[in-house]
Structures are given as C-alpha cells and as structure tokens.
Design a protein around this motif. Sequence first.
Motif, PDB file in Angstrom:
ATOM      1  N   THR A 121       0.820  -1.204   0.000  1.00 22.00           N
ATOM      2  CA  THR A 121       0.000   0.000   0.000  1.00 22.00           C
ATOM      3  C   THR A 121       0.859   1.261   0.000  1.00 22.00           C
ATOM      4  O   THR A 121       0.608   2.208  -0.748  1.00 22.00           O
ATOM      5  CB  THR A 121      -0.942   0.004   1.219  1.00 22.00           C
TER       6      THR A 121
ATOM      7  N   ARG B 288      -5.260   3.234  -7.690  1.00 18.48           N
ATOM      8  CA  ARG B 288      -6.259   3.423  -6.644  1.00 18.48           C
ATOM      9  C   ARG B 288      -7.497   2.557  -6.861  1.00 18.48           C
ATOM     10  O   ARG B 288      -8.469   2.655  -6.104  1.00 18.48           O
ATOM     11  CB  ARG B 288      -6.658   4.902  -6.572  1.00 18.48           C
ATOM     12  N   GLU B 289      -7.458   1.724  -7.882  1.00 19.75           N
ATOM     13  CA  GLU B 289      -8.561   0.795  -8.161  1.00 19.75           C
ATOM     14  C   GLU B 289      -8.682  -0.217  -7.016  1.00 19.75           C
ATOM     15  O   GLU B 289      -7.690  -0.779  -6.544  1.00 19.75           O
ATOM     16  CB  GLU B 289      -8.295   0.076  -9.486  1.00 19.75           C
ATOM     17  N   GLU B 290      -9.903  -0.449  -6.566  1.00 24.71           N
ATOM     18  CA  GLU B 290     -10.136  -1.320  -5.409  1.00 24.71           C
ATOM     19  C   GLU B 290      -9.549  -2.715  -5.601  1.00 24.71           C
ATOM     20  O   GLU B 290      -8.902  -3.264  -4.700  1.00 24.71           O
ATOM     21  CB  GLU B 290     -11.637  -1.422  -5.133  1.00 24.71           C
TER      22      GLU B 290
ATOM     23  N   LEU C 116      -5.767  -2.598  -5.164  1.00 22.50           N
ATOM     24  CA  LEU C 116      -5.357  -2.403  -3.776  1.00 22.50           C
ATOM     25  C   LEU C 116      -5.544  -3.667  -2.948  1.00 22.50           C
ATOM     26  O   LEU C 116      -4.794  -3.921  -2.003  1.00 22.50           O
ATOM     27  CB  LEU C 116      -6.145  -1.246  -3.160  1.00 22.50           C
ATOM     28  N   GLU C 117      -6.522  -4.474  -3.316  1.00 18.94           N
ATOM     29  CA  GLU C 117      -6.770  -5.725  -2.594  1.00 18.94           C
ATOM     30  C   GLU C 117      -5.940  -6.880  -3.130  1.00 18.94           C
ATOM     31  O   GLU C 117      -6.044  -7.999  -2.638  1.00 18.94           O
ATOM     32  CB  GLU C 117      -8.259  -6.065  -2.660  1.00 18.94           C
TER      33      GLU C 117
ATOM     34  N   ASN D  34     -12.191  -2.376 -16.628  1.00 20.59           N
ATOM     35  CA  ASN D  34     -12.449  -1.058 -16.041  1.00 20.59           C
ATOM     36  C   ASN D  34     -12.027   0.076 -16.970  1.00 20.59           C
ATOM     37  O   ASN D  34     -11.817   1.203 -16.509  1.00 20.59           O
ATOM     38  CB  ASN D  34     -11.709  -0.941 -14.705  1.00 20.59           C
TER      39      ASN D  34
END
Length: 641
Positions: free
Chosen positions: A403, A433-435, A438-439, A450
Amino acid sequence: MLTSLLIANRGEIACRIIRTARRLGLRTVAVYSDADTNALHVRSADEAVHIGPSPARESYLVGEKIIAAARATGAEAIHPGYGFLSENADFAQAVLDAGLVWVGPRPDSIRAMGLKDAAKARMIAAGVPVTPGYLGEDQSPTRLQSEADAIGYPILIKAVAGGGGKGMRRVDAPEDFVDALASCQREAASSFGDDRVLLEKYILSPRHIEVQVFGDTHGNIVHLFERDCSLQRRHQKVIEEAPAPGMDPATREAICAAAVRAARAVDYVGAGTIEFIADASSGLSADRIWFMEMNTRLQVEHPVTEEITGVDLVEWQLRVASGEPLPKRQEELSINGHAIEARLYAEDPAKGFLPSTGRLAVFDLDRFRSSARIDTGVERGGEISPFYDPMIAKIIGHAADRTEAAEDVVGELLNCAIWPVQTNAGFLVGLLREEAFLEGRVDTGLIERNIETLTAEPEPAAGILNAAMRVLDRASDNQTFTACDLVDRGGSTAWSIDNGFRLNGPSVLTARLIDQHGNIHTFELGNGVDPAFVQRQDGWAIVPELGFTFAFKPYAIYGSATASAGNGTILAPMPGRIIAVDVAAGDAVTRGQKLLTLEAMKMEHSLTAPFDGTVAELNAVAGAQVQVEALLARIEPKPEE
C-alpha cells in the motif's frame, strides 16, 4: 573490470547504464540517430557517435554501424540495453567476432530461447511445465485453424520471435481466427522479420508472473525472486511489482526453482527473465503456473527487483561481462519490502491510447521531491519522437508494504506536469487506486474490465479554472505560481474579462476558457485556488491535477474548436504508414466499422467510422506514409428517413 563501454540503445535505459558505468569508473560511448541528436543520453555520455537517420531500421538496428562506432572510439564492450538488438544472436556473435565484449548471454543461449516454439520444447525436456498449445512447423492457415479448434477457444496467437506485446492476438471464436492470424503475421513480419506463429490455450483468469535470473561464466545461477506484471494493456505491461501479491513461500520456492532449471538448460550467463502464466481463478498455486517464454536480456521492469533486493542489476551485468563471479550467492539474497513501477507513456488514454509526439515544453517530475525513484531519458525541451517507443519515464515506489509503495508512485504522478504532449499519468493514478488492485486481485484483464472508468478525463474543477484565469490575466509566459502566489495576487479584474460586464449589472462575474481539446468552459470567477501550482507557457495556463495536465486559453483569444471526426473527417492521429484499407469510395459504412489500419510506433491502430453513412472521400492508400492530421477519409452521414 571493463574500462570502456558503448551503449547500443537510447532513452532511459541508456541513461541508466551510463550512470552505473560511470560510478564504476568506465568511459561511456553513446550512439544516436538524427531524431536523438540532442537527447539526454547523448549529452550524458563521455562520447557520442551518430549512426544514421531516425528510423530504427536505419540506425539502432544496424549492427555494423554500432560495431564500427565501438571500434572508432576504442570501446571495449557493447551493452545492448533492452529492445532493438538486445536479443539478436547474430549481432551478439558479430560483437564477439569483432573482438569486443558482449554484455549479455551467449549467442547460443539467445538462439535457444529466442524462438518461442523451440524454447518450449527445450523447457519440456528440462522438466519445466509449459502451457498447452501448438508448436508445429506447418504454418498454413488451414493447419493453424485446425489446431486452434482442437485446443479450444479462447486461444492466443503469438509470433515465435515476438516480444513487448507485438505479434500477439487473442481469438475467442473460430470465425475470427483467419483475420486475427493475418493481422498477427503482418505485425510480426514488420516488427521481427519473421511471420511464424505458435498457438497457446488462453487462460481466462491469467496472471503474468516472471522470475529474474542471473548467471555467470563460472557456472553459478541464482534467482532474485519474482515480479508480477499482470496489469497490461494490449499485452503491454503498465504496472509491475515485486514480490507478487498473494505468493506463499512454497509456491515462490517452486516457481523460482523452475526458473533456475530453465536458465541452466541453456547454460545462461547474464541477466534474464523466465516468464510464467498463472491461472489465478483460485489463488496462486505451483500446479497452475506454466512457462511462457524467456527474455534473454534486462527487462524494463528490473528496478522493482533492484529495490526489494538492494542489488544493482546493471552493475552485475558489467561485472559478469568482465569475467567476475556473481557478487552474491542464493542464500545471501532476500526480499525487503515491496516495490511498484508505473510506466509513464506519451499517449492519450481518452483517445484509445494513441501515442502523443512533440516537444516537451513543460516537463516537471518530482517537483515536491517525493520518495519515488524516477528513471527517464528525456527532459524539458526535449522531443517525443514518432520513431520509437513512447515511454517517458518509469516511476518506482519502494516501501515496507504494498500500500505504501503504491502511494509513493501515486504521490509522484499526482504532481507531474507534462505538456503539450499527452500522458497516461491520470490513468495510472486511477489504476493504482482501483479497489481490485489495492486488494491484490490482479489479472491481465483488470484494465480492460475497467477501461471506461480508467480512461475518463475529469471535468476541471472551479478552482482549476479560476487559477488558470488568474495566470492568464496577470502573468507573462514562462512563469510558475504556487497556490499562495495566486491568492496573494488576487482575482482577475472585471476590465480584463470578455463577459459583457456593465455597471449596475449582476454582481457575479463569469469567464470562458477553451482547453487544448477544443472544449469551452464557462464558469463563475471566485477566490478559491485548488491546484498546488500553475504555470504559463506559450500563452497557455498549465494546471496539473490528479495526474492530468490541463491547459487553457481565453476563449475570445483562441477562437472556436477545430473540426474532428464528429463531422465525418477522418484525420491521421499521428505520423505513420497505412497498411490496410478496408473500404472504397462510395461504400456504405456503419458506426464503428473499420475503415483502415495505420501502423505507427510499432503498433497497429484501427480508424473507424464515427457514424452510419457513406465514404464520400478516400485518400488513404495501402503502403503510403502519412503525416499527423492528414485527411484520410470523409464520411457523409446517412440521410434521415
């Protein structure tokens, strides 16, 4: 240790090699084409030699010129960087035959791994798992179609001599195979001089995992752990990171051991990358990871490996080429933290990622001295040429965890200002910054899923428009202001705004600006200033925000927007060569139908009809070279019924 080095490359990798060589006390020699006469790598080297015209095939790809330059300058060795001749076994052999040192693997190793079909056969013999597919000599369309049908769709067509995403096509249905094969072979022949292909089963939830390997002339081979390069667009890597998210120790040990076996199978010397494809539908597992290919050179993404291991891979290359053993043994190498690299390209995501060329009138990176590492080969006032890959820089973040590494890169991208050349900085910010990213839920299809959100350019906020108006109203060219400067200077005066102001009229003042795309913005003047800094350049107000660089002029001064494909004119978006024309004058066409194909910057770009209508004018001819904004075709809209 070597004493002098010629770098047979350009751009950021040439600059990187020069820095490392100089630190080791080597004299450096750069080579350059007409387009690179004033390039950063040319001025950074101790000596530079002109090797020909701008097209790479007449300069950087002519081995005889490079060897002659080495001889003329007394250079002891040649480092090929990556791209161009870096994986050309014949050139490597010619360097050795000339009595020079080749900073790279032996020519036989390059040949063994250079053709994807032969490399896979060798890996099978070495016990390295490979992706199911067809590697045969029969290249007839009929046989290839038959094999593809037998493998089952989707399948991937890949040029056997390919790389960098070129000469590669995904095919989802049998009826699409013939057209995709022809396009793939055409691009492969143009890029590599070899139109042969292989077929692979396309993995529906794929991750691209690769392992950095390194060998020396004493028989030592080590790995420097894995990288994840799954975030790709058109098979071209965009974001790379190390180590791979979700990689457990047992899987890491298995994949890295397989990579070392692969390198030993070809008696490998120098830096190389073993590339694997993983089925990530249920997490990473050693039994669902297969060998794809080997890159027998340094990779663009090598900095992330350097950051987590503390190793200078270019220095290792130079030491190994000098006959020294590897500086470290396997047990001395370990992973420290996480690193992420973003490739900053000169391209316009809002226009299908078309390459953007021209002079870098504004080029501000690392304005606020972020902790990110920046590798670049250009500078303010330099040119982005249509002749070469459009990468501007690599932004690398290294931190204790993933992160923090991502935020290091984002922090740098948010504040970069580049103009009038367009870049993908805003796209990269959105991606980082795409979810799902990040996961750690990454795969090679994440960008395409996307794409609309990631490529949408935001409307400039009121603070941006007000800041631009203040600079245009108060400043002269080539001046830069912070937010505090603009507040201190106050707002624009009523007398300088073309808004119909009159005494006893409304107290709210409005203004109009036009941006570089021809969009007109009407807004209320206020005191808020959001951007960190604004500058005026060549009569434009330049405002970087969220990775995007906005540019504005007063509308009354600049005039109206220019014509575009919206009125039926099809203009060349960049200089290039027309390789296919799919329509004729008088043809009826539908919205989105392909009209012609333009080849530029080593990639094919399809130009399509903007609406239903008729081809009223056609100037495009297959094989012709065209300049930017040349009128290629004109579509008349279908009459209303």
